[in-house]
Design a protein around this motif. Structure first.
Motif, mmCIF file in Angstrom:
data_model
loop_
_atom_site.group_PDB
_atom_site.id
_atom_site.type_symbol
_atom_site.label_atom_id
_atom_site.label_comp_id
_atom_site.label_asym_id
_atom_site.label_seq_id
_atom_site.Cartn_x
_atom_site.Cartn_y
_atom_site.Cartn_z
ATOM 1 N N ALA A 1 0.831 -1.202 0.000
ATOM 2 C CA ALA A 1 0.000 0.000 0.000
ATOM 3 C C ALA A 1 0.868 1.256 0.000
ATOM 4 O O ALA A 1 0.541 2.239 -0.679
ATOM 5 N N LYS A 2 1.965 1.232 0.745
ATOM 6 C CA LYS A 2 2.876 2.383 0.743
ATOM 7 C C LYS A 2 3.376 2.677 -0.664
ATOM 8 O O LYS A 2 3.421 3.826 -1.094
ATOM 9 N N LYS A 3 3.750 1.621 -1.382
ATOM 10 C CA LYS A 3 4.256 1.805 -2.742
ATOM 11 C C LYS A 3 3.168 2.375 -3.652
ATOM 12 O O LYS A 3 3.434 3.275 -4.464
ATOM 13 N N GLU A 4 1.938 1.864 -3.520
ATOM 14 C CA GLU A 4 0.864 2.340 -4.386
ATOM 15 C C GLU A 4 0.507 3.801 -4.094
ATOM 16 O O GLU A 4 0.263 4.578 -5.020
ATOM 17 N N VAL A 5 0.491 4.179 -2.815
ATOM 18 C CA VAL A 5 0.235 5.581 -2.471
ATOM 19 C C VAL A 5 1.356 6.462 -3.007
ATOM 20 O O VAL A 5 1.120 7.536 -3.572
ATOM 21 N N HIS A 6 2.582 5.992 -2.852
ATOM 22 C CA HIS A 6 3.758 6.727 -3.342
ATOM 23 C C HIS A 6 3.683 6.932 -4.853
ATOM 24 O O HIS A 6 3.923 8.039 -5.352
ATOM 25 N N ASP A 7 3.330 5.870 -5.563
ATOM 26 C CA ASP A 7 3.257 5.959 -7.029
ATOM 27 C C ASP A 7 2.109 6.863 -7.473
ATOM 28 O O ASP A 7 2.262 7.669 -8.397
ATOM 29 N N LEU A 8 0.950 6.721 -6.829
ATOM 30 C CA LEU A 8 -0.225 7.509 -7.230
ATOM 31 C C LEU A 8 0.007 8.993 -7.023
ATOM 32 O O LEU A 8 -0.402 9.822 -7.844
ATOM 33 N N THR A 9 0.686 9.334 -5.917
ATOM 34 C CA THR A 9 0.853 10.747 -5.565
ATOM 35 C C THR A 9 2.230 11.300 -5.933
ATOM 36 O O THR A 9 2.561 12.412 -5.521
ATOM 37 N N LYS A 10 3.016 10.518 -6.695
ATOM 38 C CA LYS A 10 4.376 10.921 -7.070
ATOM 39 C C LYS A 10 5.200 11.303 -5.847
ATOM 40 O O LYS A 10 5.748 12.395 -5.729
ATOM 41 N N GLY A 11 5.233 10.350 -4.921
ATOM 42 C CA GLY A 11 6.035 10.552 -3.719
ATOM 43 C C GLY A 11 5.486 11.625 -2.799
ATOM 44 O O GLY A 11 6.228 12.166 -1.959
ATOM 45 N N GLY A 12 4.220 11.919 -2.912
ATOM 46 C CA GLY A 12 3.597 12.934 -2.076
ATOM 47 C C GLY A 12 3.499 14.295 -2.725
ATOM 48 O O GLY A 12 2.810 15.185 -2.212
ATOM 49 N N GLU A 13 4.171 14.482 -3.869
ATOM 50 C CA GLU A 13 4.140 15.782 -4.556
ATOM 51 C C GLU A 13 2.737 16.220 -4.921
ATOM 52 O O GLU A 13 2.436 17.421 -4.940
ATOM 53 N N LEU A 14 1.879 15.258 -5.237
ATOM 54 C CA LEU A 14 0.541 15.587 -5.705
ATOM 55 C C LEU A 14 -0.496 15.625 -4.578
ATOM 56 O O LEU A 14 -1.688 15.775 -4.847
ATOM 57 N N ILE A 15 -0.070 15.493 -3.327
ATOM 58 C CA ILE A 15 -1.017 15.561 -2.218
ATOM 59 C C ILE A 15 -1.286 17.016 -1.873
ATOM 60 O O ILE A 15 -0.413 17.725 -1.372
#
Length: 266
Positions: free
Chosen positions: A56-70
Motif C-alpha cells: 500500500a505504501k508503494k501504491e500511495v507513493h506511485d499515485l501521488t508521485k512521492g507525495g508531490e501531488l497531495i
C-alpha cells in the motif's frame, strides 16, 4: 506472483484503499478505508488515512508521485485516528486538516485547519463538496467508546461518488443476523446502529434535523456511487438506495423523536 492492486478506482478520479480494522480483541475484521480524490489540477485530496503495509505504501507513493501531488489530507471521522501519525511521518510536507478531536489528540502534527471551518469545507468546491453530519455532536462525541456516528461526508461531483465513514453503511454480503433480524439486502444502504442510541442530540428537534439533512444530500448532489468505511462500496444506484434506507428508518426515527419530546414530519 503479482498481488492485486490495493488502490482501486471507484469511478474516474475517485480512488479507494481498503485496509483491515479489527474489533473485539482482534477477532472481527470490520475493515476501513481511505480515499484519493483527483482534482482537475491533477493533485489529490486524501480522505482519512489507514495503516499502510509495504504494498500500500508503494501504491500511495506511485499515485501521488512521492507525495508531490497531495494537496490535502483530511480527517473525516473524529475516531478514525490511528493511522495519522504513520501517514504524517511518510508525508510531513502535506497539509493536514483534522476534526477537533484529531487536532486535540495529535499535537505533533502541524494541522493546517479544522474541518469545522466553513472555509475548509468549501475549499475544493465545486469539484469536492464536504458536509458535516447534522443532528449530533461532532466536536466531542460521547460516549467515546460507541458514538462514532458524526463525520465528514464527501461528494466528488465529477465521479458522482459519495465517501462516508460511519453514519451510512453499505451491507456487503449480509450475514444471517443482518438478513434475518434487520432484513438487510446485499448492497442495501442503512445507518450505523448508534443512530438509535447516542448518535443524535437528545433534544426534540435533533431527529428532524438529521432526517432533513439526509434529504438535503439526496436533493442537492448528483451521486451514483457510495463508499463506506466498515461496509462495502456500492457502484450505481447509491442515491436511490439512500432514499430507501431513510424510508425504512422513518418509523423508528419518528418513535425516537416523539420519545424525546418532538416529532418527525416527512
Amino acid at each position: 506472483m503479482t498481488q492485486p492492486a490495493k488502490i482501486t478506482e471507484i469511478a474516474p478520479g475517485c480512488f479507494n484503499l481498503r485496509a483491515p480494522f479489527t474489533i473485539l480483541a482482534g477477532i472481527v475484521d470490520i475493515g476501513t478505508h481511505m480515499s484519493f480524490i483527483k482534482l482537475s489540477s491533477g493533485k489529490f485530496v486524501l480522505l482519512s488515512t489507514v495503516q499502510l503495509d509495504a504494498q500500500a505504501k508503494k501504491e500511495v507513493h506511485d499515485l501521488t508521485k512521492g507525495g508531490e501531488l497531495i494537496e490535502a489530507v483530511i480527517g473525516t471521522n473524529p475516531f478514525h485516528t490511528l493511522a495519522f501519525e504513520q501517514f504524517y511521518e511518510l508525508y510531513p510536507n502535506a497539509p493536514f486538516y483534522g476534526t477537533p478531536r484529531h487536532i486535540r489528540k495529535y499535537k505533533e502534527i502541524p494541522w493546517a485547519g479544522s474541518v469545522t471551518d466553513p472555509a475548509v469545507l468549501t475549499r475544493w468546491a465545486p469539484e469536492l463538496a464536504l458536509e458535516l453530519t447534522q443532528g449530533g455532536e461532532f466536536d466531542d462525541p460521547q460516549p467515546e467508546s460507541t458514538n462514532h456516528f458524526a463525520g465528514v461526508v464527501a461528494i466528488h461531483l465529477p465521479s458522482k461518488t459519495m465517501v462516508v465513514d460511519d453514519c451510512f453503511r453499505v451491507s456487503k454480503n449480509p450475514g444471517i443476523i443482518e438478513r434475518g433480524i434487520f432484513g438487510r439486502r446485499d448492497m442495501e444502504v442503512s445507518f450505523h446502529w448508534s443512530l438509535y442510541n447516542d448518535a443524535l442530540y437528545k433534544t426534540p428537534s435533533a431527529v428532524q434535523t438529521f432526517h432533513d439533512w439526509v434529504l438535503h444530500l439526496t436533493k442537492t448532489y448528483d451521486f451514483d456511487n457510495l463508499s463506506t468505511a466498515h461496509g462495502g462500496i456500492l457502484i450505481g444506484g447509491a442515491k436511490a438506495e439512500l432514499v430507501l434506507g431513510l424510508e425504512k428508518a422513518r418509523v423508528a426515527l419518528k418513535k425516537m423523536a416523539v420519545a424525546r419530546g418532538g416529532d418527525l414530519v416527512y
